[in-house]
Design a protein around this motif. Structure first.
Motif, PDB file in Angstrom:
ATOM      1  N   ASP A  23       0.825  -1.030  -0.008  1.00 36.31           N
ATOM      2  CA  ASP A  23       0.024   0.110   0.045  1.00 36.31           C
ATOM      3  C   ASP A  23       0.756   1.315  -0.049  1.00 36.31           C
ATOM      4  O   ASP A  23       1.738   1.478   0.991  1.00 36.31           O
ATOM      5  CB  ASP A  23      -0.873   0.076   1.081  1.00 36.31           C
ATOM      6  CG  ASP A  23      -2.054   1.133   1.329  1.00 36.31           C
ATOM      7  OD1 ASP A  23      -1.869   1.901   0.520  1.00 36.31           O
ATOM      8  OD2 ASP A  23      -2.872   1.164   1.938  1.00 36.31           O
ATOM      9  N   PRO A  24       0.990   2.026  -1.185  1.00 35.49           N
ATOM     10  CA  PRO A  24       1.807   3.096  -1.345  1.00 35.49           C
ATOM     11  C   PRO A  24       1.626   4.421  -0.116  1.00 35.49           C
ATOM     12  O   PRO A  24       2.372   4.889   0.294  1.00 35.49           O
ATOM     13  CB  PRO A  24       1.404   3.830  -2.480  1.00 35.49           C
ATOM     14  CG  PRO A  24       1.115   2.617  -3.346  1.00 35.49           C
ATOM     15  CD  PRO A  24       0.231   1.814  -2.379  1.00 35.49           C
ATOM     16  N   GLU A  25       0.134   4.138   0.320  1.00 28.55           N
ATOM     17  CA  GLU A  25      -0.016   5.287   1.419  1.00 28.55           C
ATOM     18  C   GLU A  25       0.799   4.913   2.883  1.00 28.55           C
ATOM     19  O   GLU A  25       0.966   5.755   3.431  1.00 28.55           O
ATOM     20  CB  GLU A  25      -1.560   5.370   1.851  1.00 28.55           C
ATOM     21  CG  GLU A  25      -2.481   5.516   0.787  1.00 28.55           C
ATOM     22  CD  GLU A  25      -3.979   5.988   1.094  1.00 28.55           C
ATOM     23  OE1 GLU A  25      -4.395   5.516   2.135  1.00 28.55           O
ATOM     24  OE2 GLU A  25      -4.655   6.174   0.415  1.00 28.55           O
ATOM     25  N   THR A  63       6.081  -2.282  -3.339  1.00 32.39           N
ATOM     26  CA  THR A  63       5.411  -1.017  -2.892  1.00 32.39           C
ATOM     27  C   THR A  63       5.924   0.024  -3.632  1.00 32.39           C
ATOM     28  O   THR A  63       5.370   1.060  -4.277  1.00 32.39           O
ATOM     29  CB  THR A  63       5.482  -0.942  -1.245  1.00 32.39           C
ATOM     30  OG1 THR A  63       5.066  -2.157  -0.683  1.00 32.39           O
ATOM     31  CG2 THR A  63       4.859   0.223  -0.707  1.00 32.39           C
ATOM     32  N   GLN A  66       4.727   0.156  -7.175  1.00 33.06           N
ATOM     33  CA  GLN A  66       3.512   0.554  -7.229  1.00 33.06           C
ATOM     34  C   GLN A  66       3.398   2.171  -7.433  1.00 33.06           C
ATOM     35  O   GLN A  66       2.552   2.943  -7.878  1.00 33.06           O
ATOM     36  CB  GLN A  66       2.565  -0.311  -6.093  1.00 33.06           C
ATOM     37  CG  GLN A  66       2.466  -1.736  -6.499  1.00 33.06           C
ATOM     38  CD  GLN A  66       1.147  -2.212  -5.876  1.00 33.06           C
ATOM     39  OE1 GLN A  66       0.677  -1.524  -4.919  1.00 33.06           O
ATOM     40  NE2 GLN A  66       0.733  -3.607  -5.875  1.00 33.06           N
ATOM     41  N   ASN A  67       4.238   2.753  -6.304  1.00 35.39           N
ATOM     42  CA  ASN A  67       4.287   4.188  -6.003  1.00 35.39           C
ATOM     43  C   ASN A  67       4.547   4.819  -7.352  1.00 35.39           C
ATOM     44  O   ASN A  67       4.298   5.873  -7.851  1.00 35.39           O
ATOM     45  CB  ASN A  67       4.927   4.634  -4.863  1.00 35.39           C
ATOM     46  CG  ASN A  67       4.886   5.788  -4.661  1.00 35.39           C
ATOM     47  OD1 ASN A  67       3.786   6.360  -3.837  1.00 35.39           O
ATOM     48  ND2 ASN A  67       5.729   6.690  -4.867  1.00 35.39           N
ATOM     49  N   LEU A  69       4.568   3.646 -10.152  1.00 32.81           N
ATOM     50  CA  LEU A  69       3.697   3.280 -11.425  1.00 32.81           C
ATOM     51  C   LEU A  69       2.497   4.368 -11.318  1.00 32.81           C
ATOM     52  O   LEU A  69       1.844   4.829 -12.406  1.00 32.81           O
ATOM     53  CB  LEU A  69       3.340   1.983 -11.605  1.00 32.81           C
ATOM     54  CG  LEU A  69       4.065   0.689 -11.770  1.00 32.81           C
ATOM     55  CD1 LEU A  69       3.300  -0.550 -12.013  1.00 32.81           C
ATOM     56  CD2 LEU A  69       4.694   1.110 -13.035  1.00 32.81           C
ATOM     57  N   GLY A  70       2.055   4.712 -10.181  1.00 33.88           N
ATOM     58  CA  GLY A  70       1.059   5.534  -9.768  1.00 33.88           C
ATOM     59  C   GLY A  70       1.366   7.146 -10.243  1.00 33.88           C
ATOM     60  O   GLY A  70       0.515   7.967 -10.461  1.00 33.88           O
ATOM     61  N   GLN A  71       2.744   7.339 -10.204  1.00 39.97           N
ATOM     62  CA  GLN A  71       3.248   8.739 -10.814  1.00 39.97           C
ATOM     63  C   GLN A  71       3.553   8.830 -12.039  1.00 39.97           C
ATOM     64  O   GLN A  71       4.053   9.828 -12.820  1.00 39.97           O
ATOM     65  CB  GLN A  71       4.636   9.125  -9.969  1.00 39.97           C
ATOM     66  CG  GLN A  71       4.150   8.897  -8.435  1.00 39.97           C
ATOM     67  CD  GLN A  71       3.202  10.023  -7.774  1.00 39.97           C
ATOM     68  OE1 GLN A  71       2.994  10.998  -8.364  1.00 39.97           O
ATOM     69  NE2 GLN A  71       2.351   9.515  -7.022  1.00 39.97           N
ATOM     70  N   ASP A  74       1.211  10.862 -18.470  1.00 39.98           N
ATOM     71  CA  ASP A  74       0.510  10.170 -19.736  1.00 39.98           C
ATOM     72  C   ASP A  74       1.195   9.805 -20.832  1.00 39.98           C
ATOM     73  O   ASP A  74       0.590   9.263 -21.848  1.00 39.98           O
ATOM     74  CB  ASP A  74      -0.802  11.350 -20.141  1.00 39.98           C
ATOM     75  CG  ASP A  74      -1.579  11.589 -18.948  1.00 39.98           C
ATOM     76  OD1 ASP A  74      -1.860  10.551 -17.801  1.00 39.98           O
ATOM     77  OD2 ASP A  74      -2.202  12.814 -18.777  1.00 39.98           O
TER      78      ASP A  74
END
Length: 285
Positions: A23-25, A63, A66-67, A69-71, A74
């Motif tokens: 969980d990146p959070e 983790t 995933q962080n 990839l979320g950044q 486009d």
């Protein structure tokens, strides 16, 4: 059983702080995790042909990934491949699947390769670049790694059309260092190895996750944190497991809302958590 009847309410938490799901959070940005993330980010932004991140099981690689990839912007098309295995040709099919490129499994390798090349060129024409991410890349054979190296030879003039990010356990680093993999190693522009957390970082990690989950006091004592580090070796996933059990034990006893080394030792003594090493807890109670 609802979460409100679980240990959350007892400790004033809003969610479980030590789940095993990345969980990146909940990322604890230790100095080495910051450096590891910077290397990943630099690899993408600098158009590095291959970027590699290695570390022990549960060290936080996924983790961080995933962080990252979320950044992604486009203008980047990402293909994520997890636990890919297989012989020559099968790995290419994993890639085609990850990029949602239609293909016929009965087609020859050259047709699959052409489908990938056509896709990469079309993305480049649209002003986009492709990043292929291989998680658990230590499962890819040396032959497979060599096949991946060949993919980055697809280019347009001076621009490479695809970048690779290899994420895996220490065995991946050993594979890449093998003399037969020298051509691959030469294309790795950015690399970082995540080590286990030391005692100080383990304590900061535990308290960080508790705070994110809603704790407003230090529920784990310093002695408890020291013991947890001693038996987990500072591996985040193992720390999570042991801390989760410690919260459970403390809640069921309903004696105190402070987790001491004695509570942690109770978990260890009952055998519900597998210890990596023996540890003298009496000095840290």
């Amino acid at each position: 059983m609802t979460q409100s009847s679980f240990y959350l309410g007892y400790f004033g938490l809003t969610e479980r702080p030590f789940t095993l799901v990345p969980d990146p959070e909940f990322i604890y940005w230790s100095p080495q995790h910051r450096r590891a993330y910077a290397v990943l980010e630099f690899g993408v932004l600098s158009h590095a042909p291959i970027t590699m991140l290695t570390g022990e099981v549960g060290a936080g690689k996924t983790t961080l990934l995933q962080n990252l990839l979320g950044q992604m912007e486009d203008d980047v098309t990402v293909g994520l491949v997890s636990n890919a295995q297989g012989s020559r040709g099968e790995l290419l099919q994993w890639v085609l699947n990850a990029l949602d490129i239609p293909f016929d499994a009965d087609d020859a390798y050259v047709q699959h390769f052409q489908a990938l090349q056509d896709f990469l060129i079309s993305e480049y024409a649209r002003g986009k670049r492709v990043v292929l991410v291989f998680d658990e890349a230590q499962n890819v054979s040396r032959e497979g790694l060599e096949e991946l190296r060949m993919l980055i030879n697809i280019n347009s003039n001076k621009d490479e059309l695809v970048q690779l990010i290899l994420v895996g356990q220490p065995e991946l680093r050993d594979m890449v260092r093998h003399p037969s993999m020298s051509q691959l190693a030469q294309r790795i522009s950015s690399s970082f190895h995540l080590n286990r957390m030391n005692a100080e970082a383990t304590q900061a990690y535990i308290r960080h996750r508790m705070k994110v989950a809603g704790a407003d006091t230090d529920i784990f004592t310093t002695g408890a944190c020291t013991l947890i580090h001693g038996v987990t070796g500072g591996v985040p996933r193992l720390v999570n497991q042991l801390c989760d059990f410690a919260l459970l034990y403390c809640w069921t006893e309903e004696v105190s809302k402070t987790i001491t080394a004695l509570v942690v030792q109770s978990v260890i003594d009952d055998g519900v958590f597998f210890c990596e090493r023996s540890y003298d807890s009496e000095a840290h109670a």
